[in-house]
Design a protein around this motif. Structure first.
Motif, PDB file in Angstrom:
ATOM      1  N   GLN A  27       0.765  -1.293  -0.009  1.00  0.00           N
ATOM      2  CA  GLN A  27       0.018   0.038   0.009  1.00  0.00           C
ATOM      3  C   GLN A  27       0.981   1.245   0.128  1.00  0.00           C
ATOM      4  O   GLN A  27       1.834   1.121   0.481  1.00  0.00           O
ATOM      5  CB  GLN A  27      -0.896  -0.059   1.261  1.00  0.00           C
ATOM      6  CG  GLN A  27      -2.002  -1.209   1.369  1.00  0.00           C
ATOM      7  CD  GLN A  27      -2.589  -1.329   2.521  1.00  0.00           C
ATOM      8  OE1 GLN A  27      -2.370  -0.589   3.585  1.00  0.00           O
ATOM      9  NE2 GLN A  27      -3.310  -2.443   2.697  1.00  0.00           N
ATOM     10  N   ASP A  28       0.374   2.277  -0.810  1.00  0.00           N
ATOM     11  CA  ASP A  28       1.115   3.481  -0.922  1.00  0.00           C
ATOM     12  C   ASP A  28       1.227   4.129   0.650  1.00  0.00           C
ATOM     13  O   ASP A  28       0.462   4.119   1.401  1.00  0.00           O
ATOM     14  CB  ASP A  28       0.612   4.473  -1.680  1.00  0.00           C
ATOM     15  CG  ASP A  28       0.506   4.362  -3.249  1.00  0.00           C
ATOM     16  OD1 ASP A  28       1.466   3.146  -3.653  1.00  0.00           O
ATOM     17  OD2 ASP A  28      -0.393   4.531  -3.876  1.00  0.00           O
ATOM     18  N   GLY A  29       2.669   4.741   0.654  1.00  0.00           N
ATOM     19  CA  GLY A  29       2.814   5.418   1.932  1.00  0.00           C
ATOM     20  C   GLY A  29       3.034   4.606   3.136  1.00  0.00           C
ATOM     21  O   GLY A  29       3.232   4.965   4.410  1.00  0.00           O
ATOM     22  N   GLN A  30       2.931   3.362   3.113  1.00  0.00           N
ATOM     23  CA  GLN A  30       3.509   2.500   4.307  1.00  0.00           C
ATOM     24  C   GLN A  30       4.780   2.578   4.563  1.00  0.00           C
ATOM     25  O   GLN A  30       5.741   2.608   4.009  1.00  0.00           O
ATOM     26  CB  GLN A  30       2.932   0.889   3.853  1.00  0.00           C
ATOM     27  CG  GLN A  30       2.722   0.004   5.009  1.00  0.00           C
ATOM     28  CD  GLN A  30       1.377   0.358   5.799  1.00  0.00           C
ATOM     29  OE1 GLN A  30       1.519   1.166   6.536  1.00  0.00           O
ATOM     30  NE2 GLN A  30       0.408   0.059   5.388  1.00  0.00           N
ATOM     31  N   SER A  31       4.995   2.409   6.000  1.00  0.00           N
ATOM     32  CA  SER A  31       6.452   2.401   6.579  1.00  0.00           C
ATOM     33  C   SER A  31       6.367   1.578   7.837  1.00  0.00           C
ATOM     34  O   SER A  31       5.248   1.319   8.344  1.00  0.00           O
ATOM     35  CB  SER A  31       6.747   3.887   6.883  1.00  0.00           C
ATOM     36  OG  SER A  31       5.987   4.469   8.009  1.00  0.00           O
ATOM     37  N   PHE A  32       7.528   1.430   8.532  1.00  0.00           N
ATOM     38  CA  PHE A  32       7.519   0.562   9.663  1.00  0.00           C
ATOM     39  C   PHE A  32       6.756   1.701  10.814  1.00  0.00           C
ATOM     40  O   PHE A  32       5.913   0.765  11.654  1.00  0.00           O
ATOM     41  CB  PHE A  32       9.028   0.391  10.225  1.00  0.00           C
ATOM     42  CG  PHE A  32       9.734  -0.413   9.288  1.00  0.00           C
ATOM     43  CD1 PHE A  32       9.214  -1.836   9.458  1.00  0.00           C
ATOM     44  CD2 PHE A  32      10.627  -0.143   8.498  1.00  0.00           C
ATOM     45  CE1 PHE A  32       9.932  -2.827   8.477  1.00  0.00           C
ATOM     46  CE2 PHE A  32      11.377  -1.105   7.483  1.00  0.00           C
ATOM     47  CZ  PHE A  32      10.772  -2.526   7.762  1.00  0.00           C
ATOM     48  N   LYS A  33       6.665   2.769  10.917  1.00  0.00           N
ATOM     49  CA  LYS A  33       6.025   3.780  11.539  1.00  0.00           C
ATOM     50  C   LYS A  33       4.556   3.513  11.378  1.00  0.00           C
ATOM     51  O   LYS A  33       3.823   3.313  12.538  1.00  0.00           O
ATOM     52  CB  LYS A  33       6.167   5.074  11.534  1.00  0.00           C
ATOM     53  CG  LYS A  33       5.733   6.073  12.400  1.00  0.00           C
ATOM     54  CD  LYS A  33       5.996   7.348  12.391  1.00  0.00           C
ATOM     55  CE  LYS A  33       5.430   8.449  13.633  1.00  0.00           C
ATOM     56  NZ  LYS A  33       3.845   8.116  13.568  1.00  0.00           N
ATOM     57  N   THR A  34       4.108   3.666  10.323  1.00  0.00           N
ATOM     58  CA  THR A  34       2.637   3.619   9.984  1.00  0.00           C
ATOM     59  C   THR A  34       2.041   2.063  10.491  1.00  0.00           C
ATOM     60  O   THR A  34       1.022   1.994  10.882  1.00  0.00           O
ATOM     61  CB  THR A  34       2.138   3.658   8.733  1.00  0.00           C
ATOM     62  OG1 THR A  34       2.904   3.015   7.776  1.00  0.00           O
ATOM     63  CG2 THR A  34       2.640   5.401   8.272  1.00  0.00           C
ATOM     64  N   ILE A 171      19.967  -7.874   8.156  1.00  0.00           N
ATOM     65  CA  ILE A 171      20.429  -7.369   6.794  1.00  0.00           C
ATOM     66  C   ILE A 171      19.150  -6.494   6.464  1.00  0.00           C
ATOM     67  O   ILE A 171      17.985  -6.711   7.213  1.00  0.00           O
ATOM     68  CB  ILE A 171      20.445  -8.539   5.715  1.00  0.00           C
ATOM     69  CG1 ILE A 171      19.182  -9.388   5.673  1.00  0.00           C
ATOM     70  CG2 ILE A 171      21.643  -9.228   5.876  1.00  0.00           C
ATOM     71  CD1 ILE A 171      19.257 -10.133   4.379  1.00  0.00           C
ATOM     72  N   GLY A 172      19.595  -5.364   5.527  1.00  0.00           N
ATOM     73  CA  GLY A 172      18.620  -4.469   5.266  1.00  0.00           C
ATOM     74  C   GLY A 172      18.051  -4.732   3.910  1.00  0.00           C
ATOM     75  O   GLY A 172      17.559  -3.705   3.542  1.00  0.00           O
ATOM     76  N   THR A 173      18.016  -5.812   3.529  1.00  0.00           N
ATOM     77  CA  THR A 173      17.390  -6.223   2.234  1.00  0.00           C
ATOM     78  C   THR A 173      16.571  -7.414   2.639  1.00  0.00           C
ATOM     79  O   THR A 173      16.660  -7.828   3.653  1.00  0.00           O
ATOM     80  CB  THR A 173      18.602  -6.799   1.209  1.00  0.00           C
ATOM     81  OG1 THR A 173      19.254  -7.772   1.501  1.00  0.00           O
ATOM     82  CG2 THR A 173      19.481  -5.789   0.804  1.00  0.00           C
ATOM     83  N   GLN A 199      13.582  -7.979   8.085  1.00  0.00           N
ATOM     84  CA  GLN A 199      12.276  -7.411   8.375  1.00  0.00           C
ATOM     85  C   GLN A 199      11.641  -6.556   6.973  1.00  0.00           C
ATOM     86  O   GLN A 199      10.645  -6.107   7.164  1.00  0.00           O
ATOM     87  CB  GLN A 199      12.299  -6.404   9.449  1.00  0.00           C
ATOM     88  CG  GLN A 199      12.964  -5.085   8.956  1.00  0.00           C
ATOM     89  CD  GLN A 199      13.448  -4.218  10.190  1.00  0.00           C
ATOM     90  OE1 GLN A 199      14.214  -4.618  11.034  1.00  0.00           O
ATOM     91  NE2 GLN A 199      12.823  -3.017  10.112  1.00  0.00           N
ATOM     92  N   VAL A 200      12.551  -6.789   5.970  1.00  0.00           N
ATOM     93  CA  VAL A 200      12.237  -6.000   4.571  1.00  0.00           C
ATOM     94  C   VAL A 200      11.439  -6.871   3.674  1.00  0.00           C
ATOM     95  O   VAL A 200      11.599  -8.113   3.451  1.00  0.00           O
ATOM     96  CB  VAL A 200      13.440  -5.828   3.793  1.00  0.00           C
ATOM     97  CG1 VAL A 200      13.256  -4.961   2.637  1.00  0.00           C
ATOM     98  CG2 VAL A 200      14.559  -4.901   4.631  1.00  0.00           C
ATOM     99  N   LEU A 215      16.234   3.326   2.464  1.00  0.00           N
ATOM    100  CA  LEU A 215      15.730   3.788   3.712  1.00  0.00           C
ATOM    101  C   LEU A 215      15.214   2.449   4.602  1.00  0.00           C
ATOM    102  O   LEU A 215      15.106   2.837   5.788  1.00  0.00           O
ATOM    103  CB  LEU A 215      14.314   4.181   3.229  1.00  0.00           C
ATOM    104  CG  LEU A 215      14.461   5.717   2.617  1.00  0.00           C
ATOM    105  CD1 LEU A 215      13.197   6.147   2.308  1.00  0.00           C
ATOM    106  CD2 LEU A 215      15.184   6.595   3.421  1.00  0.00           C
ATOM    107  N   PHE A 216      15.544   1.264   3.974  1.00  0.00           N
ATOM    108  CA  PHE A 216      15.183   0.125   4.867  1.00  0.00           C
ATOM    109  C   PHE A 216      16.644  -0.185   5.804  1.00  0.00           C
ATOM    110  O   PHE A 216      16.284  -0.648   7.032  1.00  0.00           O
ATOM    111  CB  PHE A 216      15.189  -1.260   4.130  1.00  0.00           C
ATOM    112  CG  PHE A 216      13.987  -1.229   3.706  1.00  0.00           C
ATOM    113  CD1 PHE A 216      12.542  -1.192   4.240  1.00  0.00           C
ATOM    114  CD2 PHE A 216      13.772  -1.476   2.127  1.00  0.00           C
ATOM    115  CE1 PHE A 216      11.455  -1.362   3.611  1.00  0.00           C
ATOM    116  CE2 PHE A 216      12.369  -1.626   1.618  1.00  0.00           C
ATOM    117  CZ  PHE A 216      11.331  -1.423   2.196  1.00  0.00           C
TER     118      PHE A 216
END
Length: 299
Positions: A27-34, A171-173, A199-200, A215-216
């Protein structure tokens, strides 16, 4: 979560929750914070509570096809609220709901786990310090954790392996990718013999640009801190990603150690972090003492 809540919950399907997690990330705008905000309002809900189940199943099949194409028959997935989920992750400011892994998840339950991090463009002295530190940790039975990046991370992982110790790569990938490519063999060894976690989201990562995928990595650092008892910064510049982990460690109540050599380079960050609770250390015995690690008899 209380035991009664676990038994009251219907059987969890890892594949379904994997697909739901991937669909949420699509979904658009999704992030770990949201996502953290979403689940903080519904702490007993699974990812599948928020998406169409048929769509989640389709997403899961898509990810599993990717895993199959990469010959990853051992990739696993844990979700918050199940027994295998590492509760230490809840200490993060934006705790992740789900975690991909390859290898032995029990390594996240060992008595001592210490992250050794620092610059990708490491100096020769920095590499030597990282290797020496990793070997000392291993001799005392500590699991060495790092991010499989160039420089300090690679030195810490390889020294731990050479010493016959255990190591975890965060890892960040996605779990299906390797970065940097020159660490492919090292990453595979860690995944097969020890533990690799990510977690990516697989699909989101594959569909957006490298600029956004970068950004990951800072979020990975916050997770690495949460999964460990302490972080040691071997060397780092003013813009190093290691400082993201340092700030996370302080926020999460983890110990943060800064090696003495970091204070002699005209850098501002060591003193700043020291004022926020970091610990200045001159040698491994300082670290061992602060963590209360019993010395190995043969060390």
């Amino acid at each position: 979560m209380q035991a009664a809540e676990l038994f009251a919950r219907p059987t969890v399907s890892p594949a379904l929750e994997l697909g739901a997690y991937e669909e949420l990330w699509a979904q658009d705008g999704q992030s770990f914070k949201t996502l953290a905000d979403l689940f903080s309002k519904s702490i007993n809900d699974l990812p599948s509570c928020f998406v169409d189940l048929d769509v989640a199943k389709a997403r899961a099949r898509e990810v599993l096809r990717i895993f199959k194409s990469k010959h990853l028959s051992d990739a696993g997935f844990v979700v918050h609220g199940t027994m295998d989920y590492p509760q230490a992750l809840r200490d993060a400011r934006h705790p992740i709901q789900c975690l991909y892994y390859r290898g032995n998840l029990d390594l996240l339950s060992t008595p001592y786990r210490v992250a050794v991090v620092g610059s990708r463009d490491a100096s020769e002295d920095g590499v030597r310090r990282a290797r020496r530190l990793a070997k000392c940790l291993v001799k005392d039975g500590v699991v060495v954790v790092s991010g499989l990046a160039k420089g300090i991370d690679t030195a810490a992982h390889t020294a731990a392996l050479e010493e016959g110790g255990q190591t975890i790569g965060v890892i960040g990938t996605p779990i299906s990718e390797t970065y940097p490519k020159e660490n492919a063999a090292l990453q595979e060894q860690i995944a097969k013999d020890f533990l690799l976690v990510s977690q990516v989201p697989v699909i989101r990562y594959s569909r957006q640009s490298p600029q956004w995928n970068r950004l990951f990595f800072p979020e990975r650092n916050a997770t690495m801190s949460a999964l460990t008892h302490a972080t040691v910064i071997v060397e780092a510049g003013e813009t190093s990603g290691s400082l993201t982990q340092a700030r996370a460690a302080i926020q999460q109540g983890r110990k943060l150690f800064i090696l003495e050599n970091c204070f002699s380079r005209g850098l501002k960050w060591p003193e700043r972090l020291l004022s926020q609770g970091a610990i200045r250390v001159s040698d491994y015995d300082d670290i061992r003492g602060h963590l209360g690690i019993p010395a190995h008899q043969d060390r």
